[in-house]
Write a protein that holds these residues in place. Structure first.
Motif, PDB file in Angstrom:
ATOM      1  N   ASN A 123      31.828  48.234  32.902  1.00  0.00           N
ATOM      2  CA  ASN A 123      31.496  49.604  33.337  1.00  0.00           C
ATOM      3  C   ASN A 123      31.774  49.804  34.819  1.00  0.00           C
ATOM      4  OD1 ASN A 123      30.727  50.248  30.770  1.00  0.00           O
ATOM      5  ND2 ASN A 123      28.526  50.044  31.129  1.00  0.00           N
ATOM      6  N   ALA A 163      36.417  51.337  29.135  1.00  0.00           N
ATOM      7  CA  ALA A 163      36.771  51.146  30.549  1.00  0.00           C
ATOM      8  C   ALA A 163      38.258  50.821  30.727  1.00  0.00           C
ATOM      9  CB  ALA A 163      35.923  50.023  31.136  1.00  0.00           C
ATOM     10  N   GLU A 164      38.959  50.577  29.610  1.00  0.00           N
ATOM     11  CA  GLU A 164      40.365  50.145  29.653  1.00  0.00           C
ATOM     12  C   GLU A 164      40.511  48.902  30.539  1.00  0.00           C
ATOM     13  OE1 GLU A 164      43.365  53.243  29.943  1.00  0.00           O
ATOM     14  OE2 GLU A 164      41.782  54.719  29.622  1.00  0.00           O
ATOM     15  N   ARG A 165      39.642  47.946  30.277  1.00  0.00           N
ATOM     16  CA  ARG A 165      39.667  46.676  31.004  1.00  0.00           C
ATOM     17  C   ARG A 165      39.752  45.519  30.012  1.00  0.00           C
ATOM     18  NH1 ARG A 165      41.072  49.378  34.363  1.00  0.00           N
ATOM     19  NH2 ARG A 165      40.305  49.695  36.474  1.00  0.00           N
ATOM     20  N   THR A 219      45.645  48.857  35.086  1.00  0.00           N
ATOM     21  CA  THR A 219      45.205  47.624  35.722  1.00  0.00           C
ATOM     22  C   THR A 219      45.497  47.672  37.217  1.00  0.00           C
ATOM     23  OG1 THR A 219      45.198  45.236  35.467  1.00  0.00           O
ATOM     24  CG2 THR A 219      47.347  46.280  35.451  1.00  0.00           C
ATOM     25  N   ASN A 220      44.787  46.859  37.939  1.00  0.00           N
ATOM     26  CA  ASN A 220      44.990  46.802  39.378  1.00  0.00           C
ATOM     27  C   ASN A 220      45.862  45.599  39.682  1.00  0.00           C
ATOM     28  OD1 ASN A 220      44.853  46.549  42.074  1.00  0.00           O
ATOM     29  ND2 ASN A 220      42.623  46.691  42.213  1.00  0.00           N
ATOM     30  N   HIS A 259      37.823  43.497  34.986  1.00  0.00           N
ATOM     31  CA  HIS A 259      38.248  42.767  33.786  1.00  0.00           C
ATOM     32  C   HIS A 259      37.306  41.566  33.673  1.00  0.00           C
ATOM     33  CE1 HIS A 259      42.013  45.050  33.676  1.00  0.00           C
ATOM     34  NE2 HIS A 259      42.027  44.931  34.990  1.00  0.00           N
ATOM     35  N   SER A 309      33.770  46.138  44.905  1.00  0.00           N
ATOM     36  CA  SER A 309      34.551  46.530  43.724  1.00  0.00           C
ATOM     37  C   SER A 309      35.423  45.342  43.297  1.00  0.00           C
ATOM     38  CB  SER A 309      35.344  47.801  44.043  1.00  0.00           C
ATOM     39  OG  SER A 309      36.687  47.576  44.000  1.00  0.00           O
ATOM     40  N   GLY A 321      34.273  48.565  36.248  1.00  0.00           N
ATOM     41  CA  GLY A 321      35.732  48.594  36.434  1.00  0.00           C
ATOM     42  C   GLY A 321      36.416  47.237  36.525  1.00  0.00           C
ATOM     43  N   ASP A 337      38.015  43.123  40.742  1.00  0.00           N
ATOM     44  CA  ASP A 337      39.076  43.193  39.731  1.00  0.00           C
ATOM     45  C   ASP A 337      38.715  42.312  38.536  1.00  0.00           C
ATOM     46  OD1 ASP A 337      41.041  44.770  41.263  1.00  0.00           O
ATOM     47  OD2 ASP A 337      40.933  43.060  42.619  1.00  0.00           O
TER      48      ASP A 337
END
Ligand SMILES: NC(=O)c1ccc[n+]([C@@H]2O[C@H](COP(=O)([O-])OP(=O)(O)OC[C@H]3O[C@@H](n4cnc5c(N)ncnc54)[C@H](O)[C@@H]3O)[C@@H](O)[C@H]2O)c1
Length: 355
Positions: free
Chosen positions: A95, A123-125, A2-3, A99, A73, A97, A75
Motif C-alpha cells: 500500500n 498497488a501494481e507492485r 515500476t521504479n 515491491h 519511500s 508503494g 522501492d
C-alpha cells in the motif's frame, strides 16, 4: 508500473536470523554494486535493528514498520519477521508503494494470501515469496530436464525431509499463534513448493494428512546440536506431518516432514516419476531405461551458490527491469491451500477438498 531509478531504496522488516544470515548480506552486496541503498531496518528488538543497520552505509533503525513506511519511500521491502506478521507487513508495504519479497510460508492462511495478492494487484507492485530452493543450481537443472519433456507423463511424486533431532530453539517457530505450525510450514513448505513447481504446478484438488506432536513439548527433550531455548509448555505445534495430496489429472504427491523422528539419519529426498523417466534429489539425477538397460544422468559439477543469494538478486533484477518474478504469488497461495487442507484433514480425520 515500476521504479527503475537507481539505486533502489530497500527496507527490511524483521532483522532476526534469516535476515542477518541470508538476506542482508546479499542486499549489502547489491549496495556495494550501486544497485540498491538499504535505507531502513526495522525490528522490535532494539539490539537487532541497531546492529544490522549499523552494518549498512545508509540505514536508519526503526522499531515500528508503519512509521518506517511513512518516513521513507521504499522501492523494495523485504519481510523477514515470524509468520504472523507476514501478511500485515506485506500489505502495508504494498500500500505504501513498495515491491515486496516475503519469507516463507506466505502467510498464516490462504485467506491472508488472497488479501496479499489483492493488495499487490491494486498497488501494481510485485510480490514474491522467498522459496530459495527453486533458485539452487540443482533445482534449475531438474527443471530443465522436466521442461525438455524427458519425464513423459508425470503421475506421482514423493518428498520427505526428516530431521532426527532438529527443533528450532530460537524465535517463535514453536508457538502456533506466531507461526501457524511446525515442520509442515517450516521445511514442508520448501519441499512441497519445489516438488509442485518441478511437476509444472498442477492444481491441487484434495489432501489427506496427519500431524503429530511427540517430542517438542517434552521437558526431557534431547535436541542434539540444535539446543532448546523455549519452555516445553510453550510448544503447541506439530513436530511431524505426513500427507497425500491429490492434483488434477490424477497426479499425486506424498509428503513427510519432521523436526524430530527416530530415523537412522537426517533424510532429505524427493523424486518425481513420469512414464518415460524420473528425477530425484538424493541422489540428484535423471533416471530412465532404454531397450536393454537402466540409465541415469547425473552432473559432475553444479554451482554451490546460495539459493538465497540468487533469490535476492533475482527479485532486485525483476524490479529494476520490470520482469515477472519466478515464484508467482498465486503458486504460493496454492501451497498455502494445501497446508490449510492438511491441518484440517488432520483435525477432521478425513480427506479435505481444495477449492
Ligand atoms: N528460507 C529459509 O530457509 C528460512 C529459514 C529460516 C527462517 N525462515 C523464515 O524467516 C522468517 C523469520 O525467521 P527467523 O529464523 O529469522 O526468526 P527470528 O525470530 O530470528 O527473526 C524474526 C524477527 O522478526 C522480528 N519481528 C517480529 N515482529 C515484528 C514487527 N512487527 N516489526 C518488526 N520486526 C518484527 C522479531 O523481533 C525477530 O527479530 C520466518 O517466516 C521463517 O519461516 C526462512
Amino acid at each position: 508500473m515500476t521504479n527503475t531509478a537507481r539505486p533502489l531504496k530497500v527496507g527490511l522488516i524483521g532483522s532476526g536470523a534469516i535476515a542477518r544470515e541470508q538476506h542482508l548480506p546479499y542486499w549489502r552486496e547489491l549496495e556495494e554494486e550501486g544497485r540498491v541503498r538499504i535505507v531502513g531496518v526495522c525490528d522490535l528488538i532494539r539490539e537487532r535493528r541497531e546492529k544490522e543497520s549499523a552494518l549498512c552505509a545508509n540505514a536508519v533503525p526503526y522499531a515500528d514498520y508503519k512509521k518506517m513506511l511513512q518516513k521513507e519511500s521504499f522501492d523494495i521491502i523485504d519481510v523477514c519477521t515470524q509468520n504472523r506478521v507476514h501478511a500485515p507487513a506485506t500489505i502495508a508495504a504494498l500500500n505504501a508503494g513498495a515491491h515486496v519479497l516475503v519469507e516463507k510460508p506466505m502467510a498464516m492462511s490462504s485467506r491472508e494470501c488472497d488479501a496479499m495478492i489483492a493488495a499487490s494487484k491494486k498497488a501494481e507492485r510485485k510480490l514474491m515469496v522467498a522459496q530459495h530452493m527453486r533458485f539452487e543450481a540443482r533445482a534449475e537443472k531438474l527443471k530443465e530436464v522436466v521442461d525438455s519433456g524427458a519425464l513423459g507423463e508425470i503421475y506421482t511424486a514423493e518428498t520427505k525431509w526428516l530431521r532426527r533431532r532438529g527443533i528450532p530453539g530460537w524465535g517463535q517457530f514453536h508457538i502456533k499463534k506466531e507461526s501457524l505450525g511446525g515442520p509442515l510450514i517450516d521445511i514442508g513448505v520448501h519441499m512441497m513448493d519445489l516438488c509442485v513447481w518441478l511437476m509444472g504446478c498442477p492444481k491441487p484438488v484434495a489432501a489427506s494428512g496427519k500431524v503429530y506432536r511427540k517430542f517438542g513439548d517434552r521437558k526431557d527433550l534431547f535436541n542434539a546440536d540444535w539446543g532448546v531455548h523455549y519452555p516445553a509448555e510453550e510448544f503447541d505445534v506439530e513436530d511431524y506431518a505426513t500427507a497425500l495430496i491429490r492434483f488434477e489429472k490424477g497426479i499425486t504427491m506424498q509428503m513427510s516432514v519432521s523436526w524430530a523422528a527416530n530415523v537412522h539419519d537426517e533424510i532429505e529426498d524427493m523424486y518425481i516419476l513420469g512414464d518415460k523417466g524420473g528425477i530425484g534429489i538424493n541422489p540428484l539425477g535423471y533416471f530412465s531405461a532404454d531397450h536393454s538397460s537402466l540409465t541415469r544422468t547425473t552432473w559432475d559439477w553444479l554451482s554451490a551458490e546460495d539459493g538465497h543469494r540468487r533469490e535476492v538478486r533475482h527479485f532486485c533484477e525483476c524490479v529494476e527491469k520490470d520482469l515477472p518474478v519466478m515464484v508467482k504469488p498465486e503458486e504460493s497461495l496454492r501451497i498455502q491451500k494445501i497446508i490449510d487442507a492438511i491441518y484440517e484433514s488432520s483435525r477432521l480425520n478425513k480427506e479435505v477438498m481444495i477449492k
